[in-house]
Design an enzyme around this catalytic site. Structure first.
Site, PDB file in Angstrom:
ATOM      1  N   ARG A  88       0.882  -1.179   0.000  1.00 43.07           N
ATOM      2  CA  ARG A  88       0.000   0.000   0.000  1.00 43.07           C
ATOM      3  C   ARG A  88       0.910   1.216   0.000  1.00 43.07           C
ATOM      4  O   ARG A  88       1.729   1.389   0.903  1.00 43.07           O
ATOM      5  CB  ARG A  88      -0.905  -0.010   1.232  1.00 43.07           C
ATOM      6  CG  ARG A  88      -1.587   1.323   1.435  1.00 43.07           C
ATOM      7  CD  ARG A  88      -2.718   1.276   2.429  1.00 43.07           C
ATOM      8  NE  ARG A  88      -3.865   0.593   1.868  1.00 43.07           N
ATOM      9  CZ  ARG A  88      -5.086   0.642   2.388  1.00 43.07           C
ATOM     10  NH1 ARG A  88      -5.303   1.338   3.497  1.00 43.07           N
ATOM     11  NH2 ARG A  88      -6.091   0.007   1.821  1.00 43.07           N
ATOM     12  N   HIS A 106      -7.385   0.925  -6.424  1.00 43.16           N
ATOM     13  CA  HIS A 106      -7.506   0.029  -5.269  1.00 43.16           C
ATOM     14  C   HIS A 106      -8.155  -1.275  -5.753  1.00 43.16           C
ATOM     15  O   HIS A 106      -9.294  -1.586  -5.401  1.00 43.16           O
ATOM     16  CB  HIS A 106      -8.379   0.732  -4.217  1.00 43.16           C
ATOM     17  CG  HIS A 106      -8.338   0.094  -2.859  1.00 43.16           C
ATOM     18  ND1 HIS A 106      -7.493  -0.953  -2.536  1.00 43.16           N
ATOM     19  CD2 HIS A 106      -9.045   0.362  -1.726  1.00 43.16           C
ATOM     20  CE1 HIS A 106      -7.688  -1.288  -1.275  1.00 43.16           C
ATOM     21  NE2 HIS A 106      -8.627  -0.519  -0.770  1.00 43.16           N
ATOM     22  N   GLN A 151      -9.929  -4.047  -3.487  1.00 42.21           N
ATOM     23  CA  GLN A 151     -11.241  -3.651  -2.976  1.00 42.21           C
ATOM     24  C   GLN A 151     -12.329  -4.003  -3.983  1.00 42.21           C
ATOM     25  O   GLN A 151     -13.419  -4.445  -3.629  1.00 42.21           O
ATOM     26  CB  GLN A 151     -11.256  -2.136  -2.699  1.00 42.21           C
ATOM     27  CG  GLN A 151     -12.592  -1.625  -2.164  1.00 42.21           C
ATOM     28  CD  GLN A 151     -12.914  -2.134  -0.779  1.00 42.21           C
ATOM     29  OE1 GLN A 151     -12.095  -2.021   0.125  1.00 42.21           O
ATOM     30  NE2 GLN A 151     -14.103  -2.695  -0.582  1.00 42.21           N
ATOM     31  N   ASP A 164     -17.214   7.012  -1.633  1.00 40.81           N
ATOM     32  CA  ASP A 164     -15.969   6.837  -0.872  1.00 40.81           C
ATOM     33  C   ASP A 164     -15.702   8.167  -0.173  1.00 40.81           C
ATOM     34  O   ASP A 164     -16.331   9.189  -0.497  1.00 40.81           O
ATOM     35  CB  ASP A 164     -14.823   6.464  -1.842  1.00 40.81           C
ATOM     36  CG  ASP A 164     -13.483   6.238  -1.149  1.00 40.81           C
ATOM     37  OD1 ASP A 164     -13.472   5.966   0.065  1.00 40.81           O
ATOM     38  OD2 ASP A 164     -12.437   6.352  -1.831  1.00 40.81           O
ATOM     39  N   CYS A 211     -16.492   1.212   0.568  1.00 43.59           N
ATOM     40  CA  CYS A 211     -15.278   0.433   0.845  1.00 43.59           C
ATOM     41  C   CYS A 211     -14.811   0.586   2.287  1.00 43.59           C
ATOM     42  O   CYS A 211     -14.049  -0.238   2.775  1.00 43.59           O
ATOM     43  CB  CYS A 211     -14.167   0.841  -0.123  1.00 43.59           C
ATOM     44  SG  CYS A 211     -13.595   2.534   0.073  1.00 43.59           S
ATOM     45  N   ARG A 241     -13.312  -8.729   1.692  1.00 42.92           N
ATOM     46  CA  ARG A 241     -11.889  -8.455   1.429  1.00 42.92           C
ATOM     47  C   ARG A 241     -11.078  -9.713   1.733  1.00 42.92           C
ATOM     48  O   ARG A 241     -10.184 -10.095   0.984  1.00 42.92           O
ATOM     49  CB  ARG A 241     -11.401  -7.282   2.314  1.00 42.92           C
ATOM     50  CG  ARG A 241     -11.991  -5.924   1.962  1.00 42.92           C
ATOM     51  CD  ARG A 241     -11.515  -5.448   0.606  1.00 42.92           C
ATOM     52  NE  ARG A 241     -10.063  -5.404   0.547  1.00 42.92           N
ATOM     53  CZ  ARG A 241      -9.316  -4.393   1.006  1.00 42.92           C
ATOM     54  NH1 ARG A 241      -9.884  -3.319   1.516  1.00 42.92           N
ATOM     55  NH2 ARG A 241      -7.999  -4.417   0.915  1.00 42.92           N
TER      56      ARG A 241
HETATM   57  N1  NVA Z   1      -9.893   6.755  -1.368  1.00 43.11           N
HETATM   58  C1  NVA Z   1      -9.520   6.260  -0.075  1.00 43.11           C
HETATM   59  C2  NVA Z   1      -9.775   4.795   0.023  1.00 43.11           C
HETATM   60  C3  NVA Z   1      -9.529   4.199   1.373  1.00 43.11           C
HETATM   61  C4  NVA Z   1      -9.723   2.724   1.432  1.00 43.11           C
HETATM   62  C5  NVA Z   1      -8.062   6.588   0.194  1.00 43.11           C
HETATM   63  O1  NVA Z   1      -7.248   6.446  -0.724  1.00 43.11           O
HETATM   64  O2  NVA Z   1      -7.741   6.988   1.302  1.00 43.11           O
HETATM   65  N1   CP Z   2     -11.173  -0.273   2.346  1.00 45.04           N
HETATM   66  C1   CP Z   2      -9.893  -0.315   2.791  1.00 45.04           C
HETATM   67  O1   CP Z   2      -8.943  -0.536   2.038  1.00 45.04           O
HETATM   68  O2   CP Z   2      -9.763  -0.148   4.133  1.00 45.04           O
HETATM   69  P1   CP Z   2      -8.403   0.065   4.947  1.00 45.04           P
HETATM   70  O3   CP Z   2      -7.862   1.422   4.547  1.00 45.04           O
HETATM   71  O4   CP Z   2      -8.805   0.007   6.380  1.00 45.04           O
HETATM   72  O5   CP Z   2      -7.434  -1.006   4.568  1.00 45.04           O
END
Ligand code: NVA
Ligand code: CP
Length: 312
Positions: A102, A129, A132, A228, A268, A296
């Site tokens: 990540r 992502h 997800q 989101d 998500c 997930r």
């Molecule tokens: N768009 C959000 C998704 C979190 C799972 C982010 O990138 O923080």
């Molecule tokens: N939806 C998602 O990826 O959650 P986290 O940021 O908690 O991993």
């Protein structure tokens, strides 16, 4: 060897294979049958951003498959002190069987994959992502909102920021052939490159992807409504401005009432009530949302097994 960096690299048949594996392994897990599909496999999980779901689902998932997860926060490994990413990739991938990352820029995961000897999985970048979306797809199938045989029967709407989640929905719709209507405020539109890729893919699959600024137009008569956070990780400094600019984009009863009567709402997570979704819509669809979160675990188990099958 295959990496899972974005859905652009996958065709409909491959996505179905991953989902079919996820469905099988979910059934087995529910029956407390834990087959050692990935016995002794080590999964390195590198996090340059926070996470609840991604961390827990990958770690629990690899353990249930008979392997082991190594949680590596960039704060604690030499990467955070300036060791080059390509060296980190060359070292870690000699010691483990799979890597999940990540991170911020999508170029970072591409660079890691270039130097990795083992499959690399995208656990979220600023651009997309994809894991997800595997969970979201599984959830749509379970709630009878998607069927691989008749993809054009599904229309989803994404309302909110044109971000990594929006991009992933666009690519999935384009690959599978379902319809997607997007509404983002002016100035928060989707990435042009992703748009071009998705619209090109959509021509092949028959997906209808439409982009608007008006949420009411996007959600009209759809089967699935998605949103989101308005403030993604790394955008904390813009929070105040974003909250002002996204006024009118909250998924609330008024908007949900425009979707089909039996439409579902998905998120998500993490969700910010009173911003991208109202408290009552969130709670009304809690069964869907938390199944989506649980998925997930199952979807990623399917993915990890699939990736290892490609290698062997
Ligand atoms: N768009 C959000 C998704 C979190 C799972 C982010 O990138 O923080
Ligand atoms: N939806 C998602 O990826 O959650 P986290 O940021 O908690 O991993």
């Amino acid at each position: 060897m295959r990496h899972f960096l974005w859905l652009v690299d996958f065709n409909k048949e491959e996505i179905k294979e991953i989902i079919d594996l996820a469905i099988t392994i979910k059934k087995e897990t529910k029956a407390e049958i834990f087959k050692p599909y990935l016995k002794h496999n080590q999964l390195a999980m590198i996090f340059e951003k926070s996470s609840t779901r991604t961390r827990v689902s990958f770690e629990a998932g690899i353990n249930q498959l008979g392997g082991n997860g190594l949680f590596l926060s960039s704060r604690d490994i030499q990467l955070g002190r300036g060791e080059p990413l390509k060296d980190t990739a060359r070292v870690i991938s000699r010691m483990v069987d799979l890597v999940m990352i990540r991170t911020f820029g999508h170029d970072r995961i591409e660079e890691f994959a270039k130097y990795s000897k083992v499959p690399v999985i995208n656990g979220l970048t600023d651009l997309c992502h994809p894991v997800q979306l595997l969970a979201d797809l599984l959830t749509m199938i379970e709630f009878k909102k998607f069927d691989f045989e008749n993809p054009s029967n599904t229309t989803a709407a994404y309302v909110g920021d044109g971000n990594n989640m929006t991009h992933s929905w666009m690519i999935l719709a384009a690959k599978l052939g379902f319809n997607l209507k997007i509404a983002t405020p002016k100035g928060y539109e989707v990435d042009e490159k992703i748009k071009e890729i998705a619209l090109n893919e959509a021509k092949k699959s028959g997906a209808k992807i439409e982009i608007f600024n008006e949420p009411k137009i996007a959600v009209k008569d759809v089967d699935v409504v998605v949103t989101d956070t308005w403030v993604s990780m790394g955008q904390e400094q813009q929070k105040e401005k974003r909250i002002k600019d996204f006024a009118g984009y909250e998924i609330n009863e008024e908007l949900m009432n425009l979707a089909k009567k039996d439409a579902v709402f998905m998120h998500c997570l993490p969700a910010y009530r009173g911003y991208e979704v109202s408290e009552n819509i969130f709670e009304k669809f809690a069964d869907v949302i938390f199944e989506e979160a649980e998925n997930r675990l199952h979807a990623q188990k399917g993915l990890m097994v699939w990736l290892k099958q490609q290698k062997n």
